[in-house]
Motif scaffolding. Sequence first.
Motif, PDB file in Angstrom:
ATOM      1  N   MET A 150      36.001  31.581  33.705  1.00 26.94           N
ATOM      2  CA  MET A 150      37.166  31.634  34.574  1.00 26.94           C
ATOM      3  C   MET A 150      37.364  30.241  35.130  1.00 26.94           C
ATOM      4  O   MET A 150      36.527  29.765  35.909  1.00 26.94           O
ATOM      5  CB  MET A 150      36.910  32.636  35.712  1.00 26.94           C
ATOM      6  CG  MET A 150      38.079  32.791  36.644  1.00 26.94           C
ATOM      7  SD  MET A 150      39.450  33.621  35.856  1.00 26.94           S
ATOM      8  CE  MET A 150      40.796  32.996  36.799  1.00 26.94           C
ATOM      9  N   PRO A 151      38.427  29.542  34.757  1.00 25.79           N
ATOM     10  CA  PRO A 151      38.605  28.207  35.298  1.00 25.79           C
ATOM     11  C   PRO A 151      39.021  28.286  36.763  1.00 25.79           C
ATOM     12  O   PRO A 151      39.606  29.272  37.200  1.00 25.79           O
ATOM     13  CB  PRO A 151      39.721  27.619  34.445  1.00 25.79           C
ATOM     14  CG  PRO A 151      40.488  28.786  33.985  1.00 25.79           C
ATOM     15  CD  PRO A 151      39.525  29.919  33.861  1.00 25.79           C
ATOM     16  N   THR A 152      38.685  27.260  37.528  1.00 26.18           N
ATOM     17  CA  THR A 152      39.063  27.225  38.930  1.00 26.18           C
ATOM     18  C   THR A 152      39.863  25.952  39.168  1.00 26.18           C
ATOM     19  O   THR A 152      40.007  25.121  38.287  1.00 26.18           O
ATOM     20  CB  THR A 152      37.834  27.199  39.835  1.00 26.18           C
ATOM     21  OG1 THR A 152      37.130  25.986  39.591  1.00 26.18           O
ATOM     22  CG2 THR A 152      36.929  28.364  39.561  1.00 26.18           C
ATOM     23  N   ARG A 153      40.357  25.841  40.386  1.00 25.98           N
ATOM     24  CA  ARG A 153      41.124  24.642  40.661  1.00 25.98           C
ATOM     25  C   ARG A 153      40.228  23.482  41.103  1.00 25.98           C
ATOM     26  O   ARG A 153      40.710  22.399  41.378  1.00 25.98           O
ATOM     27  CB  ARG A 153      42.165  24.927  41.750  1.00 25.98           C
ATOM     28  CG  ARG A 153      41.558  25.383  43.049  1.00 25.98           C
ATOM     29  CD  ARG A 153      42.665  25.713  44.038  1.00 25.98           C
ATOM     30  NE  ARG A 153      42.145  26.352  45.228  1.00 25.98           N
ATOM     31  CZ  ARG A 153      41.757  25.688  46.304  1.00 25.98           C
ATOM     32  NH1 ARG A 153      41.831  24.389  46.354  1.00 25.98           N
ATOM     33  NH2 ARG A 153      41.286  26.337  47.351  1.00 25.98           N
ATOM     34  N   VAL A 199      49.927  22.128  30.953  1.00 23.04           N
ATOM     35  CA  VAL A 199      48.917  21.086  31.157  1.00 23.04           C
ATOM     36  C   VAL A 199      47.603  21.668  30.697  1.00 23.04           C
ATOM     37  O   VAL A 199      47.265  22.801  31.022  1.00 23.04           O
ATOM     38  CB  VAL A 199      48.848  20.716  32.644  1.00 23.04           C
ATOM     39  CG1 VAL A 199      47.682  19.820  32.928  1.00 23.04           C
ATOM     40  CG2 VAL A 199      50.139  20.063  33.070  1.00 23.04           C
ATOM     41  N   LYS A 202      35.763  19.987  34.964  1.00 25.72           N
ATOM     42  CA  LYS A 202      36.401  21.136  35.617  1.00 25.72           C
ATOM     43  C   LYS A 202      35.311  22.114  36.032  1.00 25.72           C
ATOM     44  O   LYS A 202      34.412  22.399  35.242  1.00 25.72           O
ATOM     45  CB  LYS A 202      37.349  21.798  34.631  1.00 25.72           C
ATOM     46  CG  LYS A 202      38.129  22.941  35.182  1.00 25.72           C
ATOM     47  CD  LYS A 202      39.113  22.483  36.105  1.00 25.72           C
ATOM     48  CE  LYS A 202      40.478  22.992  36.038  1.00 25.72           C
ATOM     49  NZ  LYS A 202      41.246  22.597  37.179  1.00 25.72           N
ATOM     50  N   TYR A 252      47.104  32.675  38.198  1.00 26.67           N
ATOM     51  CA  TYR A 252      46.185  31.567  38.473  1.00 26.67           C
ATOM     52  C   TYR A 252      46.112  30.609  37.296  1.00 26.67           C
ATOM     53  O   TYR A 252      46.184  29.392  37.458  1.00 26.67           O
ATOM     54  CB  TYR A 252      44.798  32.125  38.794  1.00 26.67           C
ATOM     55  CG  TYR A 252      43.880  31.135  39.440  1.00 26.67           C
ATOM     56  CD1 TYR A 252      42.888  30.496  38.733  1.00 26.67           C
ATOM     57  CD2 TYR A 252      44.007  30.842  40.793  1.00 26.67           C
ATOM     58  CE1 TYR A 252      42.053  29.585  39.333  1.00 26.67           C
ATOM     59  CE2 TYR A 252      43.177  29.939  41.390  1.00 26.67           C
ATOM     60  CZ  TYR A 252      42.196  29.308  40.661  1.00 26.67           C
ATOM     61  OH  TYR A 252      41.368  28.404  41.267  1.00 26.67           O
ATOM     62  N   TYR A 253      45.973  31.175  36.101  1.00 20.40           N
ATOM     63  CA  TYR A 253      45.944  30.330  34.905  1.00 20.40           C
ATOM     64  C   TYR A 253      47.233  29.539  34.790  1.00 20.40           C
ATOM     65  O   TYR A 253      47.237  28.359  34.429  1.00 20.40           O
ATOM     66  CB  TYR A 253      45.798  31.191  33.645  1.00 20.40           C
ATOM     67  CG  TYR A 253      44.387  31.462  33.206  1.00 20.40           C
ATOM     68  CD1 TYR A 253      43.587  32.366  33.881  1.00 20.40           C
ATOM     69  CD2 TYR A 253      43.865  30.854  32.080  1.00 20.40           C
ATOM     70  CE1 TYR A 253      42.313  32.638  33.450  1.00 20.40           C
ATOM     71  CE2 TYR A 253      42.593  31.128  31.645  1.00 20.40           C
ATOM     72  CZ  TYR A 253      41.818  32.023  32.341  1.00 20.40           C
ATOM     73  OH  TYR A 253      40.549  32.297  31.912  1.00 20.40           O
ATOM     74  N   LEU A 255      47.236  26.644  37.099  1.00 20.19           N
ATOM     75  CA  LEU A 255      46.436  25.533  36.604  1.00 20.19           C
ATOM     76  C   LEU A 255      47.159  24.789  35.500  1.00 20.19           C
ATOM     77  O   LEU A 255      47.061  23.575  35.384  1.00 20.19           O
ATOM     78  CB  LEU A 255      45.090  26.044  36.072  1.00 20.19           C
ATOM     79  CG  LEU A 255      44.102  26.552  37.104  1.00 20.19           C
ATOM     80  CD1 LEU A 255      42.909  27.139  36.401  1.00 20.19           C
ATOM     81  CD2 LEU A 255      43.672  25.441  38.021  1.00 20.19           C
ATOM     82  N   GLU A 283      45.283  37.040  37.695  1.00 20.27           N
ATOM     83  CA  GLU A 283      44.597  36.164  36.753  1.00 20.27           C
ATOM     84  C   GLU A 283      45.600  35.307  35.986  1.00 20.27           C
ATOM     85  O   GLU A 283      45.432  34.091  35.865  1.00 20.27           O
ATOM     86  CB  GLU A 283      43.776  37.009  35.788  1.00 20.27           C
ATOM     87  CG  GLU A 283      42.781  36.191  35.012  1.00 20.27           C
ATOM     88  CD  GLU A 283      41.963  37.032  34.072  1.00 20.27           C
ATOM     89  OE1 GLU A 283      42.257  38.224  33.902  1.00 20.27           O
ATOM     90  OE2 GLU A 283      41.011  36.483  33.495  1.00 20.27           O
ATOM     91  N   PHE A 288      43.965  22.391  31.029  1.00 20.13           N
ATOM     92  CA  PHE A 288      43.123  22.348  32.212  1.00 20.13           C
ATOM     93  C   PHE A 288      41.653  22.562  31.912  1.00 20.13           C
ATOM     94  O   PHE A 288      40.819  22.444  32.800  1.00 20.13           O
ATOM     95  CB  PHE A 288      43.590  23.373  33.249  1.00 20.13           C
ATOM     96  CG  PHE A 288      43.769  24.754  32.701  1.00 20.13           C
ATOM     97  CD1 PHE A 288      45.000  25.174  32.246  1.00 20.13           C
ATOM     98  CD2 PHE A 288      42.712  25.628  32.644  1.00 20.13           C
ATOM     99  CE1 PHE A 288      45.179  26.451  31.756  1.00 20.13           C
ATOM    100  CE2 PHE A 288      42.876  26.905  32.144  1.00 20.13           C
ATOM    101  CZ  PHE A 288      44.111  27.311  31.704  1.00 20.13           C
TER     102      PHE A 288
END
Lengths: 135, 112
Positions: free
Chosen positions: A81-84, A2, A9, B62-63, B66, B59, A4
């Motif tokens: 750094m992507p987060t949720r 997916v 975001k 986590y990616y 997502l 890391e 993201f």
Amino acid sequence: MVKFLKPNKAVIVLQGRYSGRKAVIVRSFDDGTRDRPYGHCLVAGIKKYPSKVIKKDSAKKTAKKSRVKCFIKVVNYRHLMPTRYTLDVDLKDVVAPDCLQSKDKKVTAAKETKKRFEERFKTGKNRWFFTKLRF
Amino acid sequence: MVAGKKTKKTHESINNRLALVMKSGKFTLGHKTVLKSLRSSKGKLIIISNNCPPLCKSEIEYYAMLAKVGVHHYNGNNVDLGTACGKYFRVSCLSIIDPGDSDIIKSIPGDQ
């Protein structure tokens, strides 16, 4: 599988002057452009977080403490750094790729995002976004 | 989640499937390219060795969370994973982009 890294975001900027700051993706350019042949995105983030407001504070003090200072930047995906979390604040009309070309366009865009961030902060939603990341 | 002692049979089958992917599919090796494949939503399965540094491991996980991509913790260290890929160097993490003839994507996350 997916995707993201989409608009709205919440991300954390990892490198540069704004490292450690939280930001929201406004527009993403996955395949890059001719000037930037890498995946990057336009983010609007918080330069200075709002201070902690306590019950004792007067209205004037609350207003002063709830101020948010914003920045607008084009950042490589590698430095994020992507987060949720997501932050659905509509910044598409305010922040455009061309607003970084001249100083006064940038200032007006930053002022408008500041207004939108502040009104979102005052509603008490998205509290994670407006708290400083401790590290 | 019972990890237990992974039986020799399933371990060998992972190795066989990986070998088939190396031969017929597309993959990338290494932390940097794994993250790149996750960002561009090309990665379909991530395999991490057991001695991958915990920060890198977190890391990547986590990616992958997502991106809704499965992560398999390989039962072996980076030397073993490199050998399983048929390479003469150590591989801490790899990302399978196109499995080719292999059924690794259908079978392995189910085992986890």
